[in-house]
Each structure stands twice: as C-alpha cells, then as structure tokens.
Design a protein around this motif. Sequence first.
Motif, PDB file in Angstrom:
ATOM      1  N   GLN A  52      40.331  36.331  40.239  1.00 53.27           N
ATOM      2  CA  GLN A  52      40.249  35.039  39.555  1.00 53.27           C
ATOM      3  C   GLN A  52      41.575  34.731  38.862  1.00 53.27           C
ATOM      4  N   GLY A  53      42.191  35.750  38.239  1.00 53.23           N
ATOM      5  CA  GLY A  53      43.491  35.559  37.600  1.00 53.23           C
ATOM      6  C   GLY A  53      44.572  35.197  38.601  1.00 53.23           C
ATOM      7  N   ALA A  54      44.551  35.850  39.776  1.00 49.87           N
ATOM      8  CA  ALA A  54      45.546  35.555  40.816  1.00 49.87           C
ATOM      9  C   ALA A  54      45.375  34.133  41.326  1.00 49.87           C
ATOM     10  N   GLU A  62      42.224  30.064  50.159  1.00 53.49           N
ATOM     11  CA  GLU A  62      41.053  30.412  50.966  1.00 53.49           C
ATOM     12  C   GLU A  62      40.886  31.921  51.058  1.00 53.49           C
ATOM     13  N   LEU A  63      41.993  32.614  51.338  1.00 54.84           N
ATOM     14  CA  LEU A  63      41.939  34.068  51.464  1.00 54.84           C
ATOM     15  C   LEU A  63      41.563  34.729  50.140  1.00 54.84           C
ATOM     16  N   LEU A  64      42.115  34.224  49.046  1.00 54.78           N
ATOM     17  CA  LEU A  64      41.756  34.775  47.743  1.00 54.78           C
ATOM     18  C   LEU A  64      40.278  34.550  47.438  1.00 54.78           C
ATOM     19  N   LYS A  65      39.784  33.378  47.792  1.00 63.53           N
ATOM     20  CA  LYS A  65      38.372  33.071  47.550  1.00 63.53           C
ATOM     21  C   LYS A  65      37.480  34.017  48.359  1.00 63.53           C
ATOM     22  N   GLU A  66      37.847  34.259  49.625  1.00 64.32           N
ATOM     23  CA  GLU A  66      37.084  35.199  50.449  1.00 64.32           C
ATOM     24  C   GLU A  66      37.073  36.584  49.815  1.00 64.32           C
ATOM     25  N   GLN A  67      38.240  37.018  49.339  1.00 65.97           N
ATOM     26  CA  GLN A  67      38.335  38.335  48.710  1.00 65.97           C
ATOM     27  C   GLN A  67      37.508  38.374  47.425  1.00 65.97           C
ATOM     28  N   TYR A  68      37.566  37.299  46.648  1.00 69.13           N
ATOM     29  CA  TYR A  68      36.781  37.193  45.415  1.00 69.13           C
ATOM     30  C   TYR A  68      35.288  37.304  45.717  1.00 69.13           C
ATOM     31  N   TYR A  75      47.323  28.485  41.387  1.00 67.49           N
ATOM     32  CA  TYR A  75      47.017  27.091  41.125  1.00 67.49           C
ATOM     33  C   TYR A  75      48.017  26.477  40.145  1.00 67.49           C
ATOM     34  N   ASP A  76      48.481  27.261  39.174  1.00 67.49           N
ATOM     35  CA  ASP A  76      49.389  26.772  38.137  1.00 67.49           C
ATOM     36  C   ASP A  76      50.860  26.774  38.548  1.00 67.49           C
ATOM     37  N   SER A  85      33.338  43.984  39.221  1.00 66.36           N
ATOM     38  CA  SER A  85      33.702  42.936  38.260  1.00 66.36           C
ATOM     39  C   SER A  85      35.176  42.989  37.856  1.00 66.36           C
ATOM     40  N   GLN A  86      35.757  44.180  37.777  1.00 69.58           N
ATOM     41  CA  GLN A  86      37.176  44.278  37.394  1.00 69.58           C
ATOM     42  C   GLN A  86      38.061  43.654  38.480  1.00 69.58           C
ATOM     43  N   ALA A  87      37.786  43.953  39.740  1.00 64.50           N
ATOM     44  CA  ALA A  87      38.558  43.370  40.848  1.00 64.50           C
ATOM     45  C   ALA A  87      38.316  41.863  40.915  1.00 64.50           C
TER      46      ALA A  87
END
Length: 129
Positions: free
Chosen positions: A34-36, A12-18, A41-42, A27-29
């Motif tokens: 997205q990679g993180a 959730e936190l990563l999605k908010e940051q994304y 997930y993996d 776009s670089q961040a």
Amino acid sequence: MARAIDAEKYMELLKEQYLHNKSMGNSQATRAWQGAMQLLYDMPTLTPPNEWVSVEERLPTDERPVLVFVGYADTMTGFITTSSYFCFDVNPHWQWDGLVRDEQRTLFWMSLPAPPDRRPPEGEEDHHD
C-alpha cells in the motif's frame, strides 16, 4: 538515471501483489505494498506537459523536429518555430528557416505535441464539405 515507465501497468501489478498478500493474510507485506502504491501515485512526471527545456540544460538527441523559441537572451524577445538539432553532424547545429544570423539563437525547445485526433466523435459521421 531516470527511466520513464508505464505507471498504470505498474499500479496494476502492485494491486495484484497487494490482493495476493491480503489473501495470504500477510498484513505487514500488505502495508508495504500500500505504501509503494501511494509513493508511485504521488510521484511527479519526468517532464511536465508543455515544459520548455533550456538549451543550456539539455539538447535533443534524435534529430526529430521540435518546437523552439528563437530570440535574444538578454530581452527574451523572439519567436516560436519548429527546428531540428543535428546532433550527429560533425558540427552539431540547429536549423530553422529564413532568418538572419544576427544575435538571435535557439534558447529553448520542447517536444512537438501529438497531432490532433481527426476521428469523428463516436456516433457521428465524418462529413467532408
């Protein structure tokens, strides 16, 4: 040292940051986030469900009951029961009921599963016979 985390909250936190980075046009961040998210997930779980732990690898550390496989190491014959490992005792030891102390010993253990959910399914009443 491994530390269990709430992966859903982290996602959730990563999605908010994304979404924040995307709205800022960074776009670089955004690609980095997205990679993180994909790496998280993996990731495998720390302890897959129902995994037996060898007493040679690790012992319980809290003296709560666990499921144990007690048997003979050379033939892997034995039985499964609950036991506690008294790690804070002067002489740490496993304790299980009513068994002859021959060559049998605790070989593997695992955490007890959560108890069954006894609530009736939604919309159904709990009938006691």
